[in-house]
Structures are given as C-alpha cells and as structure tokens.
Design an enzyme around this catalytic site. Structure first.
Site: not given
Ligand code: PLP
Length: 391
Positions: A55, A108, A180, A205
């Site tokens: 962890r 998001y 982000d 992603k």
């Molecule tokens: C999918 C996404 C997230 C969250 O990511 P997860 O891996 O699904 O928790 C955050 N920000 C953006 C822009 C995203 O497309």
C-alpha cells in the site's frame, strides 16, 4: 522418514542467471522482508532503497510512474488505483477545510460530483467557470481560493480551455494549477512545461489504452505537494495493484503509435461525418469550423486528439436507430481504447442533468461522442455510414 519430501516453505530463490528478462517482472508481493529493524528504519526514512508494504508503494507502480514522468518531462509522479483516486488524493492532499477551488464547468462527471457533493462535507467548496474564458476564472477567485482545476479539452463538447490565460492567472494570484491531462495526453499537451503545478492522468484511458486496467497518475512539481498527495494516497488506500501497473506499462510502449493512428482516424471520421446530410454538427478541434480551432492549433502540440463529437438530425429515436445499425463499434461510455467506442452523453455521462442543463452545454438527444480507435479506417467509415443510413 523420507527426507526428500519437504514442506512448501517461503524463501526459494527466484532463478536468475546470465540472461536478463526483456519483460518487466510483475511483483505481486504485499510485504517485503528486511534484514533487521535498523535496515527497516533506513527504508522508511528513505536512506536505503526498498519497499515495505505494497500500500505504501511497489516496484511495478514505480516502473510505470517513471515512464509517465518521462513523457510529462517531470520526476516523482505517483500512481493511484484510478483516475478518480488521483483527483481525490490531489484535492484532499493539497486543501484544508475552508479552502476554495475554481474549476472548469465541463469537467469529468465524477470530478464535478466530488466538487459538488463530497468535498463540501469537508468544508472545501468550489466555483465552476467557463475554461475557454480566463476572465471568468479570474472573476470566480475569492480570498480563500487555493487551487484551480482544469481539463484542457472538455467532455463531451471538446471545447479547448484558455490554458495560457489560466496559467498566467494562477501564477499571478499564487494559486496551485492542477491540470487533468487525460483527454490530451502528455503528447498532445505538455502540461508541466506550460505551467501546471500538478498534472493528473486517468491512465485507464489512452495511456494504458486497452480497457483492461483502472489506474491514475499524479505529478506534483513541488516536493511538499508530492508528499501531501502521497500521504493521502497511502493512508486512504488509493493504491494501485501491481497487476494493473504491469499491464499499463505494456500498453504504454505502443502509446505513440496508437495515438498517431487514432488521431489520423479521428480526423478522417470527422470529415466524413461533416459531409453527411444526416449530421447537424461535428466537433473536432482540427476542423476550421470548431469554435476553438485557432487556440487548439496553438496549444495542442501533436495533433488534435482522438475524440470526435457530433449531433445527428433528429432525437432519441434516430439516436437509437444509429446505435443499433452499427454493432461493429461498441456503444460504451469510455474512451481511449484501441477500439472505437461510441457514447451518448444524454443517456450516460450527462443523464443527471436536466434537458435544459444539457441544452445549455449544446447536448441534445442526437448528440454522440466518439473515442476513435486504431482500426483500419475503412472499417470505421463503413460502420458509421451504416449508422447514418439508418437515421
Ligand atoms: C476517466 C476520467 C477520469 C477518471 O478516471 P478513472 O480511471 O475512470 O477513475 C478523470 N478525468 C478524466 C478527464 C477522465 O476522462
């Protein structure tokens, strides 16, 4: 007694030799043994290399973090169990009760929920503003504002934020700029080089790229920020699994090739959609008819991304007909997979908004978002043509 029969005990050495494995080993061990208490102290205090408990960190997370660090041009990035774990650890690590955030109004969906529902329970509030207008961000700043959270390309309308204006504002007002960078990737937008203090990715992603891991990444420029984010990650258990890190690392080695191909496909698909009489509007930043085309051209350094949105002429019935007529493209609300996925924000990511709320963002029942993959373009054009013919 037969002394060739032995119980299975821990401690058999892992066979090595004069050859070297090309693939990174996966290390699933939760716990690591030390020589003695002094040696363990040295590891905990950072005087010696090593791990103690998964962890707190493990080798597969570190291998993955160093690779993404290289792509972002930074050092010391951290891996979390999901993109949302990365967003959560960043905000809880850097903010205290009473602090205020200014954030983009098309973040998001779960990030919006975190700001709207969860952080207020801990005394942290947020004001949302239009990220294409740095002036709107400036107007939202209060004396207690500590941090700006922005996505470079918004979901699902693919508006391009005024990153230069927002970075200048954050610098002038002494605010922590958190970017982000999931949609744009380190390749499309070098966030750190453009003034971000903290860069976040949902590794789930495009970076991992195969829809088989859920992971996040945070890179903080300031070592004190990094430590605070690390502590929240470890204490709250937002830790990634070694198996996921190992798979994501494998995905990363083909990231540039996938990114090139997906962008090329996206540009071709956007033009094909725009030429169809069944389509009312196409949103793709490479196209001259995109509202932020000029800004996209100046800030996106390596193509315009793999996301294309479009609105068909018609409503829910036509949207259902299109989706059913093209089974070769998965109707699934995610992005960044090697395969193209089609999503319908009114029934998925934006279903929580009222029809008026959606209309204000330009999202009608005929609105679709496409995460373009790396298939042969003929397959994609054929599928979308079948979909449009059914409208
Ligand atoms: C999918 C996404 C997230 C969250 O990511 P997860 O891996 O699904 O928790 C955050 N920000 C953006 C822009 C995203 O497309």
């Amino acid at each position: 007694m037969n002394d060739t029969i032995k119980p299975a005990l821990r401690g058999t050495p892992f066979p090595g030799g004069d050859t070297r494995a090309i693939g990174t080993p996966m290390q699933p061990s939760v716990v690591y043994a030390s020589q003695d208490p002094d040696a363990l102290d040295a590891v905990y205090e950072g005087r010696a290399a090593g791990y103690s408990y998964a962890r707190e960190g493990h080798p597969n997370a570190d291998v993955l973090a160093r690779l993404i660090d290289g792509m972002e041009g930074g050092t010391g990035g951290l891996i979390m169990g999901s993109g949302m774990a990365a967003v959560t650890a960043t905000l809880l690590g850097l903010l205290n009760s009473g602090d205020h955030i200014v954030a983009g109004n098309q973040l998001y969906g779960r990030s919006l929920r975190l700001l709207d529902q969860d952080l207020p329970r801990f005394g942290i509030t947020a004001t949302l503003a239009d990220p294409t207008d740095a002036g709107a961000f400036a107007a939202a700043i209060r004396p207690e504002t500590k941090l700006i959270l922005v996505e470079v390309v918004s979901n699902p309308t693919l508006r391009v934020a005024d990153m230069e204006g927002i970075a200048a504002l954050a610098r002038a007002r002494g605010l922590i700029l958190v970017v982000d960078n999931t949609f744009t990737t380190p390749r499309g937008y070098p966030a750190l080089a453009n003034g971000a203090d903290v860069v976040i990715h949902s590794v789930t992603k495009l970076l991992a790229g195969h829809s088989d891991v859920t992971l996040g990444y945070v890179l903080a420029r300031d070592p004190a920020h990094r430590q605070a984010i690390y502590d929240v990650t470890t204490t709250m258990g937002l830790t990634p699994s070694p198996q996921d890190c190992w798979l994501a690392e494998r995905g990363l080695y083909s990231f540039e090739l996938r990114h090139d191909r997906a962008q090329e496909n996206a540009a071709t698909l956007a033009d094909m959609l725009a030429a169809s009489g069944k389509v009312a509007q196409v949103l793709y930043p490479a196209r001259a008819d995109h509202p932020d085309h000029a800004r996209a051209t100046s800030i996106l350094t390596n193509g315009f991304g793999n996301m294309v949105s479009f609105t068909i002429k018609g409503g829910r019935a036509e949207a259902v007909a299109l989706t059913r007529a093209m089974p070769g493209v998965a109707f699934a609300p995610t992005l960044g997979d090697v395969a193209t996925t089609l999503s319908h924000p009114p029934s998925s990511s934006h279903r929580g908004l009222s029809p008026e709320g959606r209309r204000a963002l330009g999202i009608s029942e005929g609105f679709f978002r496409v995460s373009v993959g790396i298939e042969p373009i003929a397959h994609l054009l054929g599928e979308f043509q079948r979909g449009l013919d059914a409208v």
